[in-house]
Design a protein around this motif. Structure first.
Motif, PDB file in Angstrom:
ATOM      1  N   ASP A  61      -5.374  -0.737  -8.749  1.00  0.00           N
ATOM      2  CA  ASP A  61      -5.993  -2.028  -8.990  1.00  0.00           C
ATOM      3  C   ASP A  61      -4.978  -3.153  -8.770  1.00  0.00           C
ATOM      4  O   ASP A  61      -5.310  -4.185  -8.167  1.00  0.00           O
ATOM      5  CB  ASP A  61      -6.546  -2.085 -10.412  1.00  0.00           C
ATOM      6  CG  ASP A  61      -7.222  -3.409 -10.710  1.00  0.00           C
ATOM      7  OD1 ASP A  61      -8.208  -3.732 -10.022  1.00  0.00           O
ATOM      8  OD2 ASP A  61      -6.766  -4.123 -11.613  1.00  0.00           O
ATOM      9  N   ILE A  62      -3.743  -2.947  -9.231  1.00  0.00           N
ATOM     10  CA  ILE A  62      -2.680  -3.926  -8.987  1.00  0.00           C
ATOM     11  C   ILE A  62      -2.469  -4.099  -7.486  1.00  0.00           C
ATOM     12  O   ILE A  62      -2.340  -5.225  -6.971  1.00  0.00           O
ATOM     13  CB  ILE A  62      -1.378  -3.475  -9.663  1.00  0.00           C
ATOM     14  CG1 ILE A  62      -1.497  -3.553 -11.188  1.00  0.00           C
ATOM     15  CG2 ILE A  62      -0.189  -4.298  -9.179  1.00  0.00           C
ATOM     16  CD1 ILE A  62      -1.700  -4.945 -11.717  1.00  0.00           C
ATOM     17  N   ARG A  63      -2.428  -2.988  -6.759  1.00  0.00           N
ATOM     18  CA  ARG A  63      -2.295  -3.047  -5.299  1.00  0.00           C
ATOM     19  C   ARG A  63      -3.364  -3.933  -4.676  1.00  0.00           C
ATOM     20  O   ARG A  63      -3.073  -4.816  -3.853  1.00  0.00           O
ATOM     21  CB  ARG A  63      -2.396  -1.632  -4.726  1.00  0.00           C
ATOM     22  CG  ARG A  63      -2.430  -1.559  -3.202  1.00  0.00           C
ATOM     23  CD  ARG A  63      -3.043  -0.248  -2.736  1.00  0.00           C
ATOM     24  NE  ARG A  63      -4.467  -0.143  -3.106  1.00  0.00           N
ATOM     25  CZ  ARG A  63      -5.180   0.975  -3.059  1.00  0.00           C
ATOM     26  NH1 ARG A  63      -4.604   2.096  -2.667  1.00  0.00           N
ATOM     27  NH2 ARG A  63      -6.458   0.982  -3.401  1.00  0.00           N
ATOM     28  N   ALA A 115      -4.946  -8.904  -2.083  1.00  0.00           N
ATOM     29  CA  ALA A 115      -5.901 -10.008  -1.964  1.00  0.00           C
ATOM     30  C   ALA A 115      -5.162 -11.344  -1.893  1.00  0.00           C
ATOM     31  O   ALA A 115      -5.496 -12.215  -1.077  1.00  0.00           O
ATOM     32  CB  ALA A 115      -6.877  -9.990  -3.134  1.00  0.00           C
ATOM     33  N   HIS A 116      -4.160 -11.508  -2.741  1.00  0.00           N
ATOM     34  CA  HIS A 116      -3.371 -12.747  -2.701  1.00  0.00           C
ATOM     35  C   HIS A 116      -2.631 -12.878  -1.377  1.00  0.00           C
ATOM     36  O   HIS A 116      -2.558 -13.973  -0.800  1.00  0.00           O
ATOM     37  CB  HIS A 116      -2.374 -12.770  -3.863  1.00  0.00           C
ATOM     38  CG  HIS A 116      -2.962 -13.193  -5.166  1.00  0.00           C
ATOM     39  ND1 HIS A 116      -3.095 -14.513  -5.538  1.00  0.00           N
ATOM     40  CD2 HIS A 116      -3.480 -12.466  -6.189  1.00  0.00           C
ATOM     41  CE1 HIS A 116      -3.659 -14.586  -6.729  1.00  0.00           C
ATOM     42  NE2 HIS A 116      -3.904 -13.351  -7.153  1.00  0.00           N
ATOM     43  N   LEU A 117      -2.087 -11.765  -0.895  1.00  0.00           N
ATOM     44  CA  LEU A 117      -1.348 -11.802   0.368  1.00  0.00           C
ATOM     45  C   LEU A 117      -2.246 -12.202   1.538  1.00  0.00           C
ATOM     46  O   LEU A 117      -1.803 -12.856   2.485  1.00  0.00           O
ATOM     47  CB  LEU A 117      -0.720 -10.432   0.641  1.00  0.00           C
ATOM     48  CG  LEU A 117       0.442 -10.027  -0.281  1.00  0.00           C
ATOM     49  CD1 LEU A 117       0.809  -8.559  -0.068  1.00  0.00           C
ATOM     50  CD2 LEU A 117       1.658 -10.911  -0.018  1.00  0.00           C
ATOM     51  N   ALA A 131       0.825  -1.210   0.000  1.00  0.00           N
ATOM     52  CA  ALA A 131       0.000   0.000   0.000  1.00  0.00           C
ATOM     53  C   ALA A 131       0.858   1.258   0.000  1.00  0.00           C
ATOM     54  O   ALA A 131       0.599   2.203  -0.755  1.00  0.00           O
ATOM     55  CB  ALA A 131      -0.929  -0.008   1.204  1.00  0.00           C
ATOM     56  N   LYS A 132       1.899   1.284   0.847  1.00  0.00           N
ATOM     57  CA  LYS A 132       2.743   2.481   0.960  1.00  0.00           C
ATOM     58  C   LYS A 132       3.521   2.725  -0.327  1.00  0.00           C
ATOM     59  O   LYS A 132       3.563   3.863  -0.836  1.00  0.00           O
ATOM     60  CB  LYS A 132       3.721   2.303   2.122  1.00  0.00           C
ATOM     61  CG  LYS A 132       4.711   3.469   2.295  1.00  0.00           C
ATOM     62  CD  LYS A 132       3.996   4.765   2.651  1.00  0.00           C
ATOM     63  CE  LYS A 132       4.960   5.871   3.074  1.00  0.00           C
ATOM     64  NZ  LYS A 132       5.866   6.288   1.997  1.00  0.00           N
ATOM     65  N   ALA A 133       4.114   1.703  -0.894  1.00  0.00           N
ATOM     66  CA  ALA A 133       4.867   1.870  -2.139  1.00  0.00           C
ATOM     67  C   ALA A 133       3.956   2.331  -3.269  1.00  0.00           C
ATOM     68  O   ALA A 133       4.334   3.184  -4.083  1.00  0.00           O
ATOM     69  CB  ALA A 133       5.550   0.557  -2.510  1.00  0.00           C
ATOM     70  N   THR A 134       2.751   1.784  -3.307  1.00  0.00           N
ATOM     71  CA  THR A 134       1.807   2.169  -4.360  1.00  0.00           C
ATOM     72  C   THR A 134       1.450   3.642  -4.258  1.00  0.00           C
ATOM     73  O   THR A 134       1.445   4.356  -5.275  1.00  0.00           O
ATOM     74  CB  THR A 134       0.538   1.312  -4.270  1.00  0.00           C
ATOM     75  OG1 THR A 134       0.886  -0.066  -4.453  1.00  0.00           O
ATOM     76  CG2 THR A 134      -0.471   1.728  -5.335  1.00  0.00           C
ATOM     77  N   GLU A 135       1.159   4.126  -3.061  1.00  0.00           N
ATOM     78  CA  GLU A 135       0.782   5.530  -2.920  1.00  0.00           C
ATOM     79  C   GLU A 135       1.959   6.459  -3.235  1.00  0.00           C
ATOM     80  O   GLU A 135       1.757   7.563  -3.741  1.00  0.00           O
ATOM     81  CB  GLU A 135       0.248   5.797  -1.511  1.00  0.00           C
ATOM     82  CG  GLU A 135      -1.147   5.241  -1.291  1.00  0.00           C
ATOM     83  CD  GLU A 135      -2.116   5.641  -2.400  1.00  0.00           C
ATOM     84  OE1 GLU A 135      -2.359   6.851  -2.591  1.00  0.00           O
ATOM     85  OE2 GLU A 135      -2.630   4.743  -3.093  1.00  0.00           O
ATOM     86  N   ASP A 136       3.179   6.012  -2.965  1.00  0.00           N
ATOM     87  CA  ASP A 136       4.350   6.811  -3.358  1.00  0.00           C
ATOM     88  C   ASP A 136       4.408   6.955  -4.875  1.00  0.00           C
ATOM     89  O   ASP A 136       4.686   8.042  -5.400  1.00  0.00           O
ATOM     90  CB  ASP A 136       5.642   6.155  -2.841  1.00  0.00           C
ATOM     91  CG  ASP A 136       5.781   6.246  -1.332  1.00  0.00           C
ATOM     92  OD1 ASP A 136       5.050   7.069  -0.722  1.00  0.00           O
ATOM     93  OD2 ASP A 136       6.600   5.501  -0.769  1.00  0.00           O
ATOM     94  N   PHE A 137       4.132   5.864  -5.581  1.00  0.00           N
ATOM     95  CA  PHE A 137       4.161   5.909  -7.039  1.00  0.00           C
ATOM     96  C   PHE A 137       2.962   6.674  -7.589  1.00  0.00           C
ATOM     97  O   PHE A 137       3.064   7.357  -8.613  1.00  0.00           O
ATOM     98  CB  PHE A 137       4.207   4.489  -7.616  1.00  0.00           C
ATOM     99  CG  PHE A 137       5.593   3.946  -7.736  1.00  0.00           C
ATOM    100  CD1 PHE A 137       6.253   3.925  -8.952  1.00  0.00           C
ATOM    101  CD2 PHE A 137       6.267   3.478  -6.619  1.00  0.00           C
ATOM    102  CE1 PHE A 137       7.540   3.444  -9.056  1.00  0.00           C
ATOM    103  CE2 PHE A 137       7.553   2.990  -6.704  1.00  0.00           C
ATOM    104  CZ  PHE A 137       8.200   2.974  -7.932  1.00  0.00           C
TER     105      PHE A 137
END
Length: 550
Positions: free
Chosen positions: A126-128, A133-135, A100-106
């Motif tokens: 959407d990728i996040r 979900a898999h995690l 989540a954190k890496a996604t929001e940085d990008f």
């Protein structure tokens, strides 16, 4: 309620909402040091599972849907994003929080870049959600699963979800955000699903409410008399039956032939397009063959990829676009990293600045593929904006015995089109980028959706100018942007003098059926009228009044 109509058609059905999961927390408890390496492997497995799922769906899709799924898979495999997540996990974040954190940085970086990069925010989030979900051992988020037809509503649809729509169940869709050239609109057009975007808040519509949607005028109505709604839908069904019955080739009512071509991205898409009424390929997006490739492929490898498309249209015209990398299509071996504004940066033909040999190698591969097949290969270069560029690429293409063309998507090219015509053998208008650049408006901005329609009179005037130049110099002018897939606008483009229209193969029948209902003289009258319209709405309404096409 009104928005921007992007796919004509009527539907009357209950509402079904797409509800995205709540975004995961950016922070959480510290992950024990002893568990961090295992957590890194867990993240790698989850992200790779998402990639494999997307690529598997891409193989079963076609046209723009396949393109979107492939590009989104490339985003899930992005090295910089993955490294950022792994760094956070090794620093003590649980995998879900790190993702989540890496996604929001990008996301922040993409929004700052603006343009086509900003449109990838929906894809990235959407990728996040899929990786998380898999995690967490949950199914990936996605569309509802109704057992009868519904009208799909959403704030914005992830491109992956749009690519998976079943037109028999999801009979229409509307989004609060998006624009006329968004992935949602493009795929809806390919599938023939009535679609309205940039509606604004639809919060007063509840699950199960009966709604009448008109994708042509961009409206949603509720509390409508059921019998009246069903009569309107029945009338529209007759229009769709004509589309289903159309077999091609395309002619106007008075016999004027119009070459309808397909947009493809690989051999599988070309095979599917060859099974339709497409008379050839008007846009082969070569960059989509190599989105995940880290190093430049050999000439033989490229020739093998290109040959699959050429072989599917033996003896027919195939327009091969050279690499249009950069911006929203970051081919690793042909993309400049960390550009402040990628949509106005080193993309298309400008990637020669990164690798001066890349263009020549690709031309050699195209020539090799053309010699090995019996297709009529034409070569077209993207993002040409100056006369020296046009002269240089033409000389290199002619040196290999191939026809040389350019994309008209930069306003400078359209403004000086007569001089460009003297340099090349043909041109093709890329309406998505041309509209965006002419109107100085991000094509994915819901707030600017009224600016980014090709019905804007300024855009129509430039397209008419290009068509007139083609007639004067007796050189082919085609359209390969999304405007070609709009049946009403396609008639106008024919009236301007366009020789060919290229689109997702699923849109060809609707355009062909519309052309069969009008004469060339009527198309020409509509073309003359729209360029003097006051605004985009008047342009479309004027064309509809003259042509009677939805």
């Amino acid at each position: 309620m009104r928005g921007t109509g992007v796919v004509a058609g009527l539907a009357y059905a209950p509402v079904a909402w797409v509800r995205r999961p709540e975004p995961p927390s950016l922070t959480g408890p510290e992950l024990p040091a002893a568990d961090r390496e295992a957590a890194v492997e867990q993240f790698k497995a989850a992200s790779e599972a998402v990639v494999e799922g997307l690529l598997a769906r891409a193989k079963k899709a076609e046209g723009e849907a396949a393109d979107v799924l492939t590009m989104t898979a490339g985003l899930a495999r992005d090295k910089a994003w993955r490294k950022s997540v792994i760094r956070l996990i090794k620093g003590g974040a649980y995998p879900v929080n790190a993702t989540a954190k890496a996604t929001e940085d990008f996301v922040a970086l993409f929004l700052k870049a603006g343009g086509l990069m900003a449109e990838r925010v929906t894809d990235l989030r959407d990728i996040r959600d899929r990786v998380c979900a898999h995690l967490e051992g949950r199914p990936e988020p996605g569309l509802p699963n109704p057992d009868s037809p519904v009208i799909l509503l959403a704030d914005d649809l992830a491109p992956v979800d749009t690519a998976g729509l079943d037109p028999k169940i999801f009979v229409a869709l509307a989004t609060e955000l998006g624009g006329p050239t968004s992935h949602t609109a493009i795929i809806a057009r390919q599938l023939g699903i009535p679609c309205v975007v940039a509606v604004g808040s639809m919060s007063n519509l509840d699950e199960g409410d009966m709604v009448l949607i008109d994708g042509g005028e961009g409206s949603l109505r509720w509390n409508v008399d059921e019998n009246a709604a069903l009569e309107l839908v029945a009338a529209d069904l007759k229009r769709r039956e004509k589309i289903d019955a159309w077999t091609g080739p395309a002619h106007t009512k008075d016999g004027h032939h119009v070459q309808l071509l397909a947009n493809v991205q690989d051999g599988e898409a070309a095979k599917r397009a060859a099974a339709t009424a497409a008379e050839g390929v008007g846009l082969f997006r070569t960059e989509l063959c190599f989105l995940g490739t880290q190093q430049e492929p050999s000439i033989d490898t490229q020739a093998e990829e290109y040959g699959q498309v050429l072989a599917a249209f033996e003896g027919k015209k195939v327009v091969v676009r050279t690499l249009d990398s950069g911006s929203d299509k970051p081919v690793p071996f042909a993309t400049l990293k960390d550009e402040p504004n990628p949509s106005l940066g080193v993309r298309g033909i400008r990637t020669q600045m990164i690798n001066p040999y890349l263009f020549g190698h690709q031309l050699d591969a195209i020539k090799q593929a053309a010699d090995a097949t019996n297709a009529d290969a034409w070569v077209m270069c993207p993002m040409i904006s100056t006369l020296p560029e046009a002269r240089e690429v033409t000389q290199q293409i002619h040196a290999r015995g191939l026809r040389a063309g350019i994309m008209v998507e930069v306003p400078s090219t359209a403004l000086l089109i007569d001089q460009f015509m003297e340099e090349v053998d043909f041109v093709s208008i890329g309406t998505n980028d041309l509209t965006q650049y002419v109107m100085a408006a991000d094509r994915l901005s819901a707030e600017l959706a009224s600016f980014t329609t090709p019905w804007q009179p300024a855009v129509l005037a430039l397209m008419a100018k290009v068509a007139k130049s083609g007639e004067h110099f007796d050189k082919p002018v085609g359209v390969c942007g999304e405007a070609a897939a709009d049946p009403l606008l396609a008639c106008v483009l024919v009236g301007m003098g366009m020789n060919s229209l290229s689109m997702a193969s699923g849109a060809i029948a609707a355009v062909g059926a519309a052309l069969a209902e009008v004469t060339l003289e009527e198309c020409q009258a509509a073309a003359r009228a729209v360029v003097s319209a006051f605004d985009a709405e008047q342009a479309r309404n004027t064309a509809k009044a003259i042509l009677g096409v939805s």
